[in-house]
Design a protein around this motif. Structure first.
Motif, PDB file in Angstrom:
ATOM      1  N   LYS A   1       0.782  -1.067  -0.097  1.00 27.13           N
ATOM      2  CA  LYS A   1       0.018   0.006   0.023  1.00 27.13           C
ATOM      3  C   LYS A   1       1.073   1.296   0.006  1.00 27.13           C
ATOM      4  O   LYS A   1       0.284   2.464  -0.558  1.00 27.13           O
ATOM      5  CB  LYS A   1      -0.787  -0.208   1.510  1.00 27.13           C
ATOM      6  N   VAL A   2       2.097   1.277   0.311  1.00 21.54           N
ATOM      7  CA  VAL A   2       2.734   2.331   0.729  1.00 21.54           C
ATOM      8  C   VAL A   2       4.083   2.682  -0.222  1.00 21.54           C
ATOM      9  O   VAL A   2       4.764   3.609  -0.286  1.00 21.54           O
ATOM     10  CB  VAL A   2       3.120   2.719   2.214  1.00 21.54           C
ATOM     11  N   VAL A   3       4.721   1.520  -0.527  1.00 19.39           N
ATOM     12  CA  VAL A   3       5.961   1.488  -1.450  1.00 19.39           C
ATOM     13  C   VAL A   3       5.513   2.434  -2.780  1.00 19.39           C
ATOM     14  O   VAL A   3       4.626   2.145  -3.565  1.00 19.39           O
ATOM     15  CB  VAL A   3       6.395   0.176  -1.873  1.00 19.39           C
ATOM     16  N   THR A   4       6.385   3.311  -3.142  1.00 15.57           N
ATOM     17  CA  THR A   4       6.141   4.334  -4.270  1.00 15.57           C
ATOM     18  C   THR A   4       7.850   4.211  -4.924  1.00 15.57           C
ATOM     19  O   THR A   4       8.559   3.530  -4.625  1.00 15.57           O
ATOM     20  CB  THR A   4       5.933   5.733  -3.878  1.00 15.57           C
ATOM     21  N   ASP A   5       7.978   4.907  -5.726  1.00 13.66           N
ATOM     22  CA  ASP A   5       9.451   4.938  -6.585  1.00 13.66           C
ATOM     23  C   ASP A   5      10.226   5.885  -5.779  1.00 13.66           C
ATOM     24  O   ASP A   5      11.336   6.077  -5.962  1.00 13.66           O
ATOM     25  CB  ASP A   5       8.887   5.532  -8.121  1.00 13.66           C
ATOM     26  N   LYS A   6       9.704   6.647  -4.774  1.00 11.79           N
ATOM     27  CA  LYS A   6      10.435   7.325  -3.612  1.00 11.79           C
ATOM     28  C   LYS A   6      10.882   6.694  -2.470  1.00 11.79           C
ATOM     29  O   LYS A   6      11.709   7.169  -1.677  1.00 11.79           O
ATOM     30  CB  LYS A   6       9.534   8.631  -3.431  1.00 11.79           C
ATOM     31  N   THR A   7      10.486   5.433  -2.550  1.00 11.66           N
ATOM     32  CA  THR A   7      10.970   4.583  -1.494  1.00 11.66           C
ATOM     33  C   THR A   7      12.312   4.470  -1.146  1.00 11.66           C
ATOM     34  O   THR A   7      12.714   3.709  -2.153  1.00 11.66           O
ATOM     35  CB  THR A   7       9.912   3.442  -1.270  1.00 11.66           C
ATOM     36  N   LYS A   8      12.963   4.767  -0.434  1.00 10.70           N
ATOM     37  CA  LYS A   8      14.390   4.543  -0.179  1.00 10.70           C
ATOM     38  C   LYS A   8      14.729   3.463   1.001  1.00 10.70           C
ATOM     39  O   LYS A   8      15.755   2.551   0.760  1.00 10.70           O
ATOM     40  CB  LYS A   8      15.362   5.674   0.011  1.00 10.70           C
ATOM     41  N   VAL A   9      14.158   3.515   2.160  1.00 10.73           N
ATOM     42  CA  VAL A   9      14.600   2.707   3.013  1.00 10.73           C
ATOM     43  C   VAL A   9      13.030   2.159   3.907  1.00 10.73           C
ATOM     44  O   VAL A   9      12.259   2.754   3.920  1.00 10.73           O
ATOM     45  CB  VAL A   9      15.420   3.437   4.248  1.00 10.73           C
ATOM     46  N   LEU A  10      13.226   0.948   4.366  1.00  4.94           N
ATOM     47  CA  LEU A  10      12.310   0.305   5.180  1.00  4.94           C
ATOM     48  C   LEU A  10      13.013   0.084   6.715  1.00  4.94           C
ATOM     49  O   LEU A  10      14.056  -0.591   6.898  1.00  4.94           O
ATOM     50  CB  LEU A  10      11.855  -0.909   4.556  1.00  4.94           C
ATOM     51  N   VAL A  11      12.448   0.582   7.520  1.00 10.17           N
ATOM     52  CA  VAL A  11      12.693   0.084   9.169  1.00 10.17           C
ATOM     53  C   VAL A  11      12.103  -0.786   9.498  1.00 10.17           C
ATOM     54  O   VAL A  11      10.766  -0.985   9.307  1.00 10.17           O
ATOM     55  CB  VAL A  11      12.647   1.504   9.976  1.00 10.17           C
ATOM     56  N   ILE A  12      12.869  -1.772   9.894  1.00 12.40           N
ATOM     57  CA  ILE A  12      12.149  -3.037  10.840  1.00 12.40           C
ATOM     58  C   ILE A  12      12.706  -3.248  12.070  1.00 12.40           C
ATOM     59  O   ILE A  12      13.866  -3.008  12.302  1.00 12.40           O
ATOM     60  CB  ILE A  12      12.411  -4.318  10.088  1.00 12.40           C
ATOM     61  N   ALA A  13      11.777  -3.269  13.030  1.00  9.64           N
ATOM     62  CA  ALA A  13      12.324  -3.306  14.387  1.00  9.64           C
ATOM     63  C   ALA A  13      11.566  -4.283  15.291  1.00  9.64           C
ATOM     64  O   ALA A  13      10.340  -4.223  15.931  1.00  9.64           O
ATOM     65  CB  ALA A  13      11.779  -1.846  14.958  1.00  9.64           C
ATOM     66  N   TYR A  14      12.290  -5.594  15.351  1.00  8.02           N
ATOM     67  CA  TYR A  14      11.598  -6.927  16.079  1.00  8.02           C
ATOM     68  C   TYR A  14      12.839  -7.531  16.919  1.00  8.02           C
ATOM     69  O   TYR A  14      14.022  -7.601  16.193  1.00  8.02           O
ATOM     70  CB  TYR A  14      11.066  -7.842  15.114  1.00  8.02           C
ATOM     71  N   PRO A  15      12.488  -7.706  18.328  1.00  4.45           N
ATOM     72  CA  PRO A  15      11.453  -7.654  18.761  1.00  4.45           C
ATOM     73  C   PRO A  15      11.220  -6.193  18.812  1.00  4.45           C
ATOM     74  O   PRO A  15      11.999  -5.273  19.065  1.00  4.45           O
ATOM     75  CB  PRO A  15      11.864  -8.255  20.093  1.00  4.45           C
ATOM     76  N   ASN A  16       9.830  -5.953  19.022  1.00  2.00           N
ATOM     77  CA  ASN A  16       9.376  -4.401  18.868  1.00  2.00           C
ATOM     78  C   ASN A  16       9.184  -3.754  20.201  1.00  2.00           C
ATOM     79  O   ASN A  16       8.815  -4.068  21.008  1.00  2.00           O
ATOM     80  CB  ASN A  16       8.129  -4.411  18.184  1.00  2.00           C
ATOM     81  N   ASN A  17       9.579  -2.513  20.162  1.00  2.00           N
ATOM     82  CA  ASN A  17       9.355  -1.431  21.219  1.00  2.00           C
ATOM     83  C   ASN A  17       8.154  -0.488  20.421  1.00  2.00           C
ATOM     84  O   ASN A  17       8.486   0.140  19.579  1.00  2.00           O
ATOM     85  CB  ASN A  17      10.517  -0.571  21.570  1.00  2.00           C
ATOM     86  N   PRO A  18       6.979  -0.422  20.931  1.00  2.00           N
ATOM     87  CA  PRO A  18       6.600  -0.691  22.562  1.00  2.00           C
ATOM     88  C   PRO A  18       5.731  -1.918  22.476  1.00  2.00           C
ATOM     89  O   PRO A  18       5.158  -2.199  23.757  1.00  2.00           O
ATOM     90  CB  PRO A  18       5.780   0.506  22.417  1.00  2.00           C
ATOM     91  N   THR A  19       5.613  -2.658  21.430  1.00  2.00           N
ATOM     92  CA  THR A  19       4.425  -3.747  21.452  1.00  2.00           C
ATOM     93  C   THR A  19       4.795  -4.924  22.011  1.00  2.00           C
ATOM     94  O   THR A  19       4.171  -5.828  22.470  1.00  2.00           O
ATOM     95  CB  THR A  19       3.769  -4.120  19.931  1.00  2.00           C
ATOM     96  N   GLY A  20       6.208  -5.240  22.015  1.00  2.39           N
ATOM     97  CA  GLY A  20       6.758  -6.751  22.366  1.00  2.39           C
ATOM     98  C   GLY A  20       6.614  -7.784  21.139  1.00  2.39           C
ATOM     99  O   GLY A  20       6.827  -8.982  21.445  1.00  2.39           O
ATOM    100  N   ALA A  21       6.147  -7.475  20.246  1.00  3.04           N
ATOM    101  CA  ALA A  21       5.980  -8.116  19.124  1.00  3.04           C
ATOM    102  C   ALA A  21       7.299  -8.594  18.489  1.00  3.04           C
ATOM    103  O   ALA A  21       8.421  -8.055  18.601  1.00  3.04           O
ATOM    104  CB  ALA A  21       5.109  -7.688  17.786  1.00  3.04           C
ATOM    105  N   ILE A  22       7.250  -9.851  17.859  1.00  2.15           N
ATOM    106  CA  ILE A  22       8.411 -10.661  17.392  1.00  2.15           C
ATOM    107  C   ILE A  22       7.984 -10.893  15.594  1.00  2.15           C
ATOM    108  O   ILE A  22       6.788 -10.871  15.333  1.00  2.15           O
ATOM    109  CB  ILE A  22       8.645 -11.674  17.793  1.00  2.15           C
ATOM    110  N   MET A  23       8.736 -11.185  14.862  1.00  2.78           N
ATOM    111  CA  MET A  23       8.923 -11.624  13.705  1.00  2.78           C
ATOM    112  C   MET A  23       9.160 -13.145  13.502  1.00  2.78           C
ATOM    113  O   MET A  23      10.417 -13.316  13.992  1.00  2.78           O
ATOM    114  CB  MET A  23       9.416 -10.744  12.519  1.00  2.78           C
ATOM    115  N   GLU A  24       8.662 -14.149  13.019  1.00  4.88           N
ATOM    116  CA  GLU A  24       9.133 -15.366  12.696  1.00  4.88           C
ATOM    117  C   GLU A  24       9.546 -15.551  11.317  1.00  4.88           C
ATOM    118  O   GLU A  24       9.217 -14.982  10.585  1.00  4.88           O
ATOM    119  CB  GLU A  24       8.271 -16.606  13.320  1.00  4.88           C
TER     120      GLU A  24
END
Length: 388
Positions: A159-182
C-alpha cells in the motif's frame, strides 16, 4: 535578533518526544511506580563493570579507531555469528557507535536524501521518525495491527511503497508492543522486496529478549543481507544502557559511509565502555540468560495481571513491554496515562507517543521488580474499575 528564526525550520518543526513529559511529572511525586522507562532494572554484571574499571586503572583512556577497537569488532562479529547466524568481517563490516540510537541516525543519514521516503511500521520507537525528518526525508507510517500480532505484512508494504521509497525500517522484537517476527513472516516480505531498490534498517536491540523460539533477522535471508544494516547493542540484553555502546553491521560500502559521518560528528565511542563491552561479549552470556529468564517470569505475571483487571492485552513475545488496549475505559491514551499518574501514582506511556495508530493503547515495561509490578497492577486495577 530573533533567535527563534535562526533555528533550522526542519528541526524546529519536529516535536519533542511524547514520552519525556511523563518522566518530568513522576520526578515530582513520592511513592510513584514507573512502568515507563525502557531500561533494565538490573545493574551491569560485575565482571563487565570490573573490565571498565580495570581499563581506567591501567590508563587506557585514549581514543580508539573511529570504527571502534578491532578487538571489540571481532567480538561483535563472533557474537553475531554465534547467536544469530550472521557473518560479518570485523575490519570492514562492523561499526561501533554511541548506543544503538547513533547507529540508527547514521544509517538513515547515510542512506537517504531530502525527499526520499522512509517506511516506518508503527507503533515504533520514536527515534526513527525524528531521524528521518532531521535528514530531510519523508517518514511514511504503516499501521501494525493487534489482530496481526503487530507483525508486518506484505499487504501493508504494497500500500505504501512508491518510486520514492528508499528505506524500510524493521524493528523486532518491537518497542513498544513486544511483538516478534518469525521466519515465515519474513518470507512474504522478502519475496516482495527482493526485486526492489529498497534498503533495510533492522533494529534488533532486543534480539536476546525473545521468549518463544529463536530471534530471526531479515538479514538471515541471503537476498536481504547485502541490503540490510543490522543495528544492535549492549544496552538492553547486557544491562548497559548508560555505557552507550551500540553497533551496526552491514555491507562494507554502507558501513564505510556511516563511519565517515561518525568520524566527523562523534570520533569514536567511549573507550572505557568499549573495554567493558569486550568482556560482556566474551563472558556475559550466562548473565544475559539469567536476566532474560527473570523478564520472562515478569512478562507472564504482568500479562495475566492486566487481563484479570479487564484490559485486553496482546501477548508480547519479545522485548520487555506490554501494550494493553485501554479503549473500553472511554479515555484517550493521554487521558488514561495522566489520570493514572496523578490518581494512582503509576507511570505508563501513551501509545500515541509511538505513532498515531497507537492511540487507544498504553505501554508498560516490566523491567522493574516483581514487588513493584504487583503493586502497580493493583493500583491500575483500582483506577480501571471506575470505567469498566
Amino acid at each position: 535578533m530573533n533567535i527563534q528564526k535562526m533555528i533550522a525550520p526542519h528541526i524546529a518543526a519536529v516535536p519533542p518526544s511524547g514520552i519525556r513529559k511523563y518522566f518530568d511529572l513522576i520526578n515530582e511525586m513520592k511513592d510513584a511506580i514507573s512502568l515507563g522507562i525502557g531500561e533494565p532494572d538490573f545493574v551491569t554484571p560485575y565482571s563487565i563493570r570490573e573490565a571498565g574499571v580495570y581499563s581506567l586503572e591501567k590508563g587506557y583512556t585514549n581514543y580508539s579507531s573511529n570504527a571502534g577497537f578491532i578487538e571489540l569488532r571481532r567480538e561483535i562479529a563472533n557474537y553475531m555469528k554465534r547467536r544469530f547466524s550472521l557473518e560479518y568481517e570485523p575490519e570492514t563490516e562492523v561499526l561501533v557507535t554511541v548506543g544503538g540510537s547513533e547507529a540508527i541516525d547514521l544509517a538513515i543519514r547515510t542512506l537517504v536524501s531530502p525527499g526520499d521516503e522512509v517506511i516506518i511500521p508503527e507503533p515504533s520507537f520514536v527515534a526513527y521518525k525524528g531521524c528521518t525528518l532531521f535528514a530531510g526525508a519523508v517518514p511514511v507510517p504503516v499501521e501494525l495491527k493487534a489482530e496481526n500480532r503487530f507483525r508486518l505484512k506484505r499487504e501493508d508494504l504494497e500500500k505504501v511503497v512508491t518510486d520514492k521509497t528508499k528505506v524500510l525500517v524493521i524493528a523486532y522484537p518491537n518497542n513498544p508492543t513486544g511483538a516478534i517476527m518469525e521466519y515465515d513472516d519474513y518470507t512474504e516480505i522478502v519475496d516482495f522486496l527482493k526485486d526492489k531498490e529498497i534498503m533495510i534498517i533492522s533494529d534488533e536491540l532486543y534480539a536476546e529478549l525473545t521468549y518463544t523460539g529463536k530471534h530471526v533477522s531479515i538479514a538471515n535471508f541471503e537476498e536481504m543481507k547485502e541490503r540490510t544494516v543490522v543495528v544492535n547493542g549492549m544496552s538492553k540484553a547486557f544491562a548497559m544502557t548508560g555505557w552507550r555502546i551500540g553497533f551496526a553491521c552491514g555491507n562494507r560500502y554502507v558501513i564505510e559511509q556511516m563511519k565517515k559521518v561518525h568520524q566527523y560528528a562523534i570520533m569514536c565511542a567511549p573507550t572505557t565502555a568499549q573495554y567493558a563491552a569486550i568482556e560482556a561479549l566474551r563472558n556475559g552470556e550466562e548473565e544475559v540468560k539469567a536476566m532474560v529468564d527473570e523478564y520472562n517470569r515478569r512478562r507472564r505475571l504482568v500479562l495475566d495481571g492486566f487481563r484479570k483487571i479487564g484490559l485486553e492485552c496482546f501477548e508480547p513475545q519479545g522485548a520487555f513491554y506490554v501494550f494493553p488496549d485501554i479503549r473500553k475505559t472511554g479515555l484517550s491514551s493521554d487521558e488514561f496515562c495522566e489520570r493514572l499518574l496523578r490518581e494512582e501514582k503509576v507511570l505508563m506511556v501513551p501509545g500515541n507517543a509511538f505513532g498515531e495508530c497507537g492511540e487507544g493503547f498504553v505501554r508498560a515495561t516490566y523491567a522493574t521488580s516483581t514487588e513493584k509490578l504487583i503493586e502497580a497492577i493493583k493500583r491500575i486495577g483500582r483506577f480501571v474499575s471506575q470505567f469498566i
